[in-house]
Design an enzyme around this catalytic site. Structure first.
Site, short mmCIF file in Angstrom:
data_model
loop_
_atom_site.label_atom_id
_atom_site.label_comp_id
_atom_site.label_asym_id
_atom_site.label_seq_id
_atom_site.Cartn_x
_atom_site.Cartn_y
_atom_site.Cartn_z
N LYS A 156 -2.10 13.35 -3.28
CA LYS A 156 -3.47 12.82 -3.30
C LYS A 156 -4.26 13.55 -4.37
O LYS A 156 -4.14 14.76 -4.55
CB LYS A 156 -4.09 13.05 -1.91
N ASN A 178 -9.72 -0.71 -0.99
CA ASN A 178 -9.99 0.61 -0.43
C ASN A 178 -11.08 1.36 -1.19
O ASN A 178 -11.25 1.19 -2.39
CB ASN A 178 -8.71 1.46 -0.39
N LEU A 211 -12.05 9.61 -2.59
CA LEU A 211 -11.45 10.85 -3.10
C LEU A 211 -11.65 12.02 -2.13
O LEU A 211 -11.98 13.13 -2.53
CB LEU A 211 -12.01 11.19 -4.48
N CYS A 252 -10.25 6.48 -11.20
CA CYS A 252 -10.50 6.03 -9.83
C CYS A 252 -11.85 5.33 -9.75
O CYS A 252 -12.87 5.90 -10.13
CB CYS A 252 -10.47 7.23 -8.89
N THR A 293 -6.41 1.05 -9.39
CA THR A 293 -6.86 -0.19 -8.75
C THR A 293 -7.93 -0.89 -9.59
O THR A 293 -8.51 -0.30 -10.50
CB THR A 293 -7.43 0.10 -7.36
N GLY A 316 -2.11 -3.88 -4.15
CA GLY A 316 -1.21 -4.81 -3.50
C GLY A 316 -0.91 -6.02 -4.36
O GLY A 316 -1.15 -6.02 -5.56
#
Lengths: 331, 278
Positions: A51, A75, A79, A138, A202, A226
């Protein structure tokens, strides 16, 4: 089927680091405990990414932080984590669990300044990971960190250079998909010293509950992952592979052996898997690895042979003895 | 699930089953383990009725059925406030037993019939009834999933004994509700204000020695579960324990609810005695 024969060797080399298989656990999935990362390694990952940690501990966002919308996940965990200093012990413990299996450990870091990237990189390197992934991308943290770096060549280059200077191991830079040309960012970070690239993080997205009219995630926006992300990821990997020569961890929506083949064909050296863990757990790695293996064995081919095929047009045989077709209207 | 995703599932039109979590049906196409149910987005549910259980605990009956097993949980959401896991005290209709211990749970306890609560579920792995004589042990808020379990076991016509414990009589939960299922209920309080004086383990010990059940099911604080796990193992009784966890994503991805190498939101919350990651 293949009784008596040694299993196909699926090892790959990523920036000089040998991975026993091409599948890499993506950052943010299960990477909070050594026991969970070890479980993923046992299930067939060639590398696991911890992570992402930053300069300070972060509580993360309130819930809802992760929802399944049918074609993927959205999501915004935020963080959450203990900070780089506290992470060192977790990484050391994970390293020890992974070493006997020959599975590589990728530490992951983020920060809000270029110098900050240097500092957190230096900190996590104390645990002697095999690689460090620089998370400049992110989307889940307001405009604080990640956003400006991933979308700006100079900022991405500065963060990369700082990390490269501080790191004792190869540096992977994780790119964002929501930029006009991911190839341009890739070029900038490779020129600044990136040893490898992870494409992609993402894609920013939102879901709204019709009953209340409110965004479903507490953070309102989040990252799409996904199946919905797969075409975006393949496009990004293909573009990055056109522009730079460093190895690529192709990540985004991979859920089966054929998705892995597609990523390899786009130019990936290794293939990241994250959301596929949804519903199946770490055993998703076993299934995907087996599907890949079966696919290659059935065709008598190898990872190296399929890698990059999307950049080479197929050649169809010339029909040598077929007479030319008369031109339309010719009498 | 969105209609678009359903159309994208080519396997339903025949041919080779699609792979991956969004492209498999309910049967795991070639996967080695169980495929958990996809849970989707939060669903709005009407509060049908509420009931005060004790000083700060209320049960809410919601106009929703989740197709849940006892021991599973749901994530309850109030938009703009928070989303937290609650063990299901019943299903068809859903019943949640909520203790008002923080801003979110206080808001849930303040809901009245006609109000809306959003749910995602069922989540997690629940209890799996085994055998024909059952011992249910609950401490603190652990009585709620045991209530759901007791109804399921009553439907089977099995013999059910429940030991419910708390610090003091006012903290006891769902004792009458458990008795209504037909279970024999033994109560313990640490201060002796009701039932036997002591901990649930004080009552369970003699039961395991004299008249052991086929299966022991427990839900409560970690210390209580660890003690029961050891006692059941020593007595050769199968144990199923529901472990409380700090949950974040709730759907098996972030790793926050790790316990013995397992994810309590996905591999649990119910684990077998001694179970850990292999």
């Amino acid at each position: 089927m293949t009784e008596g024969r040694a299993p196909t060797d699926l090892s790959v080399t990523l920036a000089g680091v040998r991975l026993p298989g091409p599948l890499v656990l993506a950052s943010g999935i299960l990477g909070t405990h050594a026991s969970l990362m070890a479980r993923v390694a046992r299930a067939g990952a060639g590398a696991v990414t911890a992570k992402s940690v930053g300069p300070h501990p972060r509580p993360g966002h309130p819930n809802p932080t992760c929802v399944d919308f049918g074609a993927g996940l959205l999501n915004a965990i935020g963080l959450a984590g203990p900070g780089a200093e506290a992470e060192v012990e977790l990484l050391i413990e994970t390293r020890a669990a992974l070493r006997p299996m020959g599975v590589a450990l990728i530490a992951s870091v983020f920060a809000d300044t270029a110098d900050g990237f240097g500092r957190v990189t230096e900190t996590v390197c104390r645990a002697e990971p095999d690689l460090v992934e620089i998370n400049i991308s992110c989307p889940n943290v307001a405009s604080e960190m990640g956003e400006p770096f991933a979308a700006s060549c100079p900022a991405a280059a500065a963060a990369t250079a700082a990390a490269r200077r501080a790191s004792t191991v190869p540096v992977v830079v994780k790119l964002a998909p929501n930029v006009p040309d991911v190839g341009e960012i890739a070029r900038a970070v490779v020129d600044a010293g990136a040893d490898a690239i992870c494409a992609i993080n993402t894609m920013p997205g939102m879901l709204i509950d019709p009953e209340s009219g409110q965004p479903v995630l507490a953070n309102r926006s989040g990252g799409v992952s996904g199946a919905a992300l797969l075409p975006i990821a393949l496009n990004a990997v293909h573009r990055v592979a056109q522009v730079v020569d460093v190895p690529i961890i192709g990540t985004g929506g991979v859920a089966c052996g054929e998705d892995v083949v597609a990523m390899l064909s786009a130019g990936a050296t290794a293939v990241g898997v994250g959301s596929a863990v949804y519903r199946e757990g770490p055993e998703a790695f076993e299934r995907i690895d087996r599907e890949l293996r079966d696919w290659l064995d059935a065709r008598g081919t190898t990872i190296d042979a399929v890698r990059g095929r999307a950049h080479r047009r197929p050649v169809w045989p010339e029909p040598a003895s077929v007479p030319p077709v008369p031109r339309h209207g010719a009498g | 699930m969105t209609g678009g995703a359903d159309r994208a599932r080519g396997g339903e039109t025949g041919g080779e089953p699609p792979r991956g979590p969004w492209r498999v049906g309910d049967r795991p196409a070639g996967s080695t383990g169980r495929l958990r149910r996809a849970v989707g987005l939060p669903r709005a549910a009407r509060v049908l009725s509420t009931q005060t259980e004790n000083g700060r605990t209320r049960s809410l009956v919601l106009g929703l059925r989740l197709g849940a097993e006892p021991g599973q949980f749901a994530m309850a959401w109030l938009p703009g406030l928070d989303e937290k896991p609650f063990s299901l005290a019943g299903d068809d209709p859903v019943v949640l037993t909520v203790a008002a211990v923080g801003p979110f749970s206080r808001a849930v306890c303040a809901l009245r019939p006609g109000d809306t609560l959003w749910l995602r579920g069922p989540l997690g792995r629940g209890f799996e009834p085994a055998g024909t004589s059952h011992l249910l042990v609950g401490g603190g808020y652990g009585a709620a999933p045991l209530h759901f379990l007791a109804w399921r076991l009553a439907d089977r016509g099995d013999r059910v004994t429940a030991v419910i414990g708390a610090r003091t009589a006012d903290d006891l939960l769902l004792v009458d509700a458990l008795e209504a299922t037909g279970a024999e209920v033994v109560v313990t309080t640490e201060d002796g204000s009701r039932g036997l004086t002591g901990l649930v383990t004080d009552a369970v010990g003699p039961m395991l020695a004299v008249d052991p059940p086929d299966t022991l099911y427990a839900c409560g604080p970690h210390g209580m579960l660890a003690a029961l796990e050891a006692m059941a193992a020593a007595a050769g009784v199968t144990a199923q324990l529901s472990w409380e966890a700090y949950m974040r994503c709730g759907v098996g991805l972030c790793g926050s609810c790790e316990h013995r190498g397992l994810l309590l939101c996905a591999d649990g919350p119910v684990l077998r005695g001694g179970e850990r990651a292999t």
